[in-house]
Design a protein around this motif. Structure first.
Motif, PDB file in Angstrom:
ATOM      1  N   GLY A 168       0.791  -1.224   0.000  1.00  5.09           N
ATOM      2  CA  GLY A 168       0.000   0.000   0.000  1.00  5.09           C
ATOM      3  C   GLY A 168       0.821   1.271   0.000  1.00  5.09           C
ATOM      4  N   ALA A 169       2.098   1.184   0.305  1.00  6.62           N
ATOM      5  CA  ALA A 169       2.961   2.359   0.222  1.00  6.62           C
ATOM      6  C   ALA A 169       3.264   2.729  -1.221  1.00  6.62           C
ATOM      7  N   PHE A 170       2.989   1.810  -2.157  1.00 10.71           N
ATOM      8  CA  PHE A 170       3.307   2.029  -3.560  1.00 10.71           C
ATOM      9  C   PHE A 170       2.096   1.925  -4.476  1.00 10.71           C
ATOM     10  N   SER A 171       1.192   0.990  -4.169  1.00 16.89           N
ATOM     11  CA  SER A 171       0.142   0.688  -5.130  1.00 16.89           C
ATOM     12  C   SER A 171      -1.095   0.169  -4.417  1.00 16.89           C
ATOM     13  N   ASN A 172      -2.251   0.485  -4.970  1.00 14.75           N
ATOM     14  CA  ASN A 172      -3.515  -0.069  -4.483  1.00 14.75           C
ATOM     15  C   ASN A 172      -4.068  -1.116  -5.446  1.00 14.75           C
ATOM     16  N   GLU A 173      -3.281  -1.468  -6.460  1.00 13.07           N
ATOM     17  CA  GLU A 173      -3.742  -2.383  -7.497  1.00 13.07           C
ATOM     18  C   GLU A 173      -3.428  -3.842  -7.188  1.00 13.07           C
ATOM     19  N   SER A 174      -2.618  -4.097  -6.185  1.00 13.38           N
ATOM     20  CA  SER A 174      -2.257  -5.476  -5.857  1.00 13.38           C
ATOM     21  C   SER A 174      -1.992  -5.556  -4.368  1.00 13.38           C
ATOM     22  N   SER A 175      -1.789  -6.774  -3.878  1.00 17.04           N
ATOM     23  CA  SER A 175      -1.479  -6.975  -2.466  1.00 17.04           C
ATOM     24  C   SER A 175      -0.915  -8.373  -2.277  1.00 17.04           C
ATOM     25  N   LEU A 176      -0.535  -8.666  -1.060  1.00 12.47           N
ATOM     26  CA  LEU A 176      -0.075 -10.009  -0.698  1.00 12.47           C
ATOM     27  C   LEU A 176      -1.143 -10.783   0.060  1.00 12.47           C
ATOM     28  N   GLN A 177      -2.320 -10.222   0.194  1.00 14.26           N
ATOM     29  CA  GLN A 177      -3.419 -10.845   0.919  1.00 14.26           C
ATOM     30  C   GLN A 177      -3.796 -12.230   0.379  1.00 14.26           C
ATOM     31  N   PRO A 178      -3.750 -12.465  -0.946  1.00  9.37           N
ATOM     32  CA  PRO A 178      -4.169 -13.789  -1.446  1.00  9.37           C
ATOM     33  C   PRO A 178      -3.362 -14.952  -0.900  1.00  9.37           C
ATOM     34  N   PHE A 179      -2.188 -14.710  -0.332  1.00  6.71           N
ATOM     35  CA  PHE A 179      -1.403 -15.827   0.179  1.00  6.71           C
ATOM     36  C   PHE A 179      -2.039 -16.472   1.410  1.00  6.71           C
ATOM     37  N   GLU A 180      -2.942 -15.767   2.052  1.00  5.24           N
ATOM     38  CA  GLU A 180      -3.721 -16.414   3.121  1.00  5.24           C
ATOM     39  C   GLU A 180      -4.605 -17.506   2.543  1.00  5.24           C
ATOM     40  N   ASP A 181      -5.074 -17.302   1.308  1.00  3.65           N
ATOM     41  CA  ASP A 181      -5.933 -18.299   0.666  1.00  3.65           C
ATOM     42  C   ASP A 181      -5.114 -19.437   0.070  1.00  3.65           C
TER      43      ASP A 181
END
Length: 808
Positions: free
Chosen positions: A513-526
């Motif tokens: 989120g410091a760089f982009s709102n278009e991606s994240s690492l959240q899917p690794f929980e799934d």
């Protein structure tokens, strides 16, 4: 008819030679004249600038303390040119296990001031060229679509005014700091400036909503908090803060003003002693002998609401005692440039919870619909920083342990007076309405801890070996020069590999989120259900600069994330591995798991094991064809007339296998390695700084007690730590990404017939046949070594596992 051009006409050799000499001489003279003219113009322009500055400057300007509005604008302007990055901040190469000692700092201080190798350095804008790659699994739904934790928390839309996080900013008059005794502050409620933060409205989202990047710069006595949470037993409210003064340490006029303005940040690391006066919650500064036991070593007054209970903050570590044990002559320098003292980068302290609230806090019963019903105000005690030796005002338990070897020079009666009463709490600058949320496991892993023998105090650790990660899908390197955008691919392979080694949980502090709102690492929980916890952590690091410029970089967001992870989840694990997603821990010898190594450490009684770090190169045979993405553009390649290419690893291999080309053979890394990484016992390490255990149980021990246990006085290297045996136990492969600009001129740098302008960052491994040749049949110079253990054992296992998961 024959037409002859000048270039085709033949001349006698003597005439040709004479002409060439004349041309070279003329060119050389021309270059000298041009350089001289540019230099004279520069001197003329500089003289004009100096005259203009002198003509416009008030003679009293240098003596006046800058106004709050002025400093706030300076901080804002500086932020615009110095923003964050993701690359690890390497400490000095001579640092000890617990960080550099002061004797090393003092010897290098003068050299450090002069070692500005890039005086004209200008960083690119924040997030320059960061465009994270989006990884999609084959033939299924888009997992990587910027998912968030919204479904896990109910955002409170209407927070009552008395529950909104609020900063009360108090004016600071540093002109009183030199007066002895220190004058009493005569501040009134109307003198305070009020700043509210209604954005904070969710306990689950507190780490991402806390106003880290909106810190109220006007009052630097307020700690720069990055995270706050209850301890697992409900007895304390833990604060993780950073030293704001370390963000801007340059020598420009603007940064000098910021350094002076942020001097109160230094005082927050030093304790004061307080004595209660009367029955109306008033307190006075006192000596240790006069102080109340509960406030003999504190810095913040904690007021709980709505109950009105008062407690006094406690440092996680006594920073002054740690400075004594590190051999520092002074804890802080007056000029504020203390970046080499790494243990004072993180301000860690906690507020004791009143006894009658402990069970409520421990069980999370006070949190309703993801919002708190209990709050705490944090009131700093405002005194000037102490610049004497760190043992000048030690608490009794430490001063007594040193016998007569003290340099006590601080007299609280002379400095503060006999009756220096603090203003009423409601008249004082403070953080107000800090929400007390649930303990961390109840928030992020709502599985109750196992009990044994029906004893609530006898708890089994939830995890054995965990990883604390500060990572993002894309990030910018120092100075925002380059962008690395393959974070999702690296995270996928890294977690998969480390699960094979024995890591049983991964805490990811997602800085995307410091760089982009278009991606994240959240899917690794799934992807890894039950094994991964993602905490959104969008705060920027406060200074993105390299370490060889005027105002050196400060990895504030990374340092705070690491401390937050250790303090939130450390009580629930035995071991923590501190590695980045480009660092592969590789078991060697007969070891096929990290767990086997940890068993050995337990048998030896060791609590910390370190891994040497050198950057490896990606093998030319494992990357995509450079010709497919070659550029010859100065802006893209950062070098004029030098080709570069977009380096990427082939899809049919892994990053670990591609970067299996280390610059040293196992066991051959020298003592001057750039850095190290560690696995450590969570209960033993009290403060960790990316590469080093800066404070441990042993360095916190009183001197006499330490001598009895270890039969020596020197605390470093830590008696409970050692380096790993790279041949027989394990090593670390540092697969740091190669940016496009790092490949500029790679053919010249790597080929035997080239004239190198930089080091070759493409791997051409030395042959294993013992040949004396220094280059291969195509003329590429050998520059690294393949680890057979990786190619023959670990890489095939990782590739098979990724194929099973459908990602390779």
């Amino acid at each position: 008819m024959v037409i002859t051009t000048a270039s085709s006409m033949k001349r006698p050799k003597t005439i040709v030679g004479t002409t060439r000499v004349k041309l070279r001489t003329q060119r050389f003279i021309g270059v000298i004249l041009i350089v001289g003219a540019v230099y004279l113009w520069f001197l003329h322009d500089l003289a004009i600038q100096v005259q203009q500055k002198q003509a416009n400057k008030d003679p009293s300007e240098l003596k006046e303390f800058p106004s709050s509005d002025t400093v706030s604008q300076l901080v804002h302007n500086t932020r615009e040119t110095q923003k964050e990055q993701r690359v690890v901040d390497y400490p000095p190469t001579n640092a000890t296990q617990n960080g550099p000692t002061n004797s090393q700092n003092q010897q290098k201080e003068s050299k450090h001031r002069k070692r500005i190798m890039r005086p004209n350095f200008r960083p690119n804008p924040h997030g320059h060229m960061v465009e994270p790659q989006i990884l999609l699994p084959n033939g299924s739904k888009e997992l990587f679509s910027g998912a968030t934790n919204i479904g896990k928390s109910r955002v409170q839309k209407n927070i009552p005014e008395d529950q909104i996080l609020t900063a009360y900013l108090e004016p600071i008059d540093t002109s009183t700091w030199d007066i002895k005794p220190l004058p009493v502050r005569n501040v009134q409620p109307e003198d305070l400036t009020v700043t509210r933060y209604p954005k904070l409205n969710s306990c689950f989202k507190l780490p991402e909503q806390w106003p880290v990047d909106d810190y109220p710069d006007d009052d630097p006595f307020l700690p720069w908090i990055h995270d706050v949470f209850p301890t697992e037993d409900g007895k304390y409210i833990q604060f993780v803060a950073q030293n704001k003064q370390r963000c801007h340490t340059g020598t420009t006029e603007e940064e000098e003003a910021i350094l002076e303005h942020t001097m109160p940040q230094m005082a927050l690391f030093q304790h004061v002693a307080l004595k209660k006066v009367g029955d109306d919650s008033r307190y006075r500064l006192s000596s240790h002998e006069d102080a109340d036991l509960e406030s003999i070593s504190t810095r913040f007054i904690c007021k709980f609401k709505p109950s009105g209970d008062i407690t006094f903050s406690e440092f996680n570590n006594d920073y002054e005692w740690v400075s004594v044990r590190k051999g520092q002559r002074t804890m802080f320098q007056k000029d504020g440039r203390n970046n080499r003292q790494i243990h004072t980068s993180q301000l860690l302290f906690k507020c004791p919870v009143p006894d009658h609230l402990v069970d409520t806090v421990r069980t999370g019963a006070s949190v309703i619909d993801d919002w708190a019903t209990i709050f705490v105000d944090l009131i700093p005690v405002r005194t000037p920083p102490r610049f004497g030796p760190p043992d000048e005002f030690l608490v009794p338990k430490y001063s007594a342990s040193m016998g007569g070897a003290l340099r006590q020079s601080f007299d609280p009666h002379a400095e503060w007076g006999e009756y220096h009463i603090l203003p009423p709490l409601e008249y004082s600058g403070r953080w107000a309405n800090i929400p007390i949320c649930k303990p961390s496991l109840l928030t992020y892993e709502p599985t109750t801890l196992k009990k044994t023998n029906n004893n609530d105090d006898d708890k089994v650790k939830k995890h054995h070996l965990v990883s604390c990660l500060w990572a993002s899908t894309g990030y910018a390197t120092r100075g925002n020069r380059y962008a690395i955008n393959d974070g999702q691919r690296r995270m996928l392979e890294w977690i998969t590999f480390n699960k094979m080694l024995g890591f049983d949980h991964f805490y990811i502090f997602d800085n995307t989120g410091a760089f982009s709102n278009e991606s994240s690492l959240q899917p690794f929980e799934d992807i890894f259900p039950g094994d991964v916890t993602v905490i959104n952590w969008p705060s920027r690091v406060c200074n993105n600069n390299p370490n060889n410029v005027d105002s050196v970089g400060e990895r504030s967001s990374q340092y705070a994330a690491e401390s937050s992870c250790r303090l939130r989840f450390g009580p629930h694990t035995n071991w923590i591995g501190q590695f980045d997603i480009d660092e592969y821990l590789v078991p060697m010898g007969n070891y096929t798991s990290v767990l086997q190594l940890l068993e050995k450490l337990d048998q030896e009684g060791k609590k910390i094991i370190s891994f040497a770090s050198w950057r490896a190169w990606p093998r030319r045979t494992h990357i995509n064809n450079p010709d497919d993405t070659t550029f010859n553009d100065k802006e893209l390649c950062s070098r004029r007339s030098q080709e570069c290419f977009e380096l990427s690893v082939r899809d049919d291999t892994t990053l670990m296998e591609a970067y299996n080309c280390d610059r040293q053979q196992p066991g051959k890394k020298t003592s001057t390695m750039p850095a190290e990484k560690q696995i450590y016992r969570a209960s033993y390490v009290q403060q960790h700084f990316i590469h080093y255990s800066t404070v441990t149980e042993t360095s916190n021990m009183p001197l006499d007690e330490y001598k009895k246990v270890y039969n020596r006085a020197r605390p470093f290297p830590d008696p409970q730590s050692r380096f790993i045996d790279e041949v027989n136990e394990g090593l670390m492969l540092h697969a740091k990404a190669i940016a496009r600009q790092d490949t500029a001129g790679w053919k010249r740098n790597c080929h035997k017939d080239g004239s190198p302008i930089d080091q070759c960052r493409i791997g051409f491994p030395w042959p294993e046949d013992g040949s004396n040749r220094t280059y291969n049949e195509d003329g590429w110079n050998y520059n690294c070594y393949v680890n057979p253990r990786i190619d023959n054992y670990w890489a095939p296992l990782l590739k098979n596992k990724l194929k099973e998961m459908g990602f390779l």
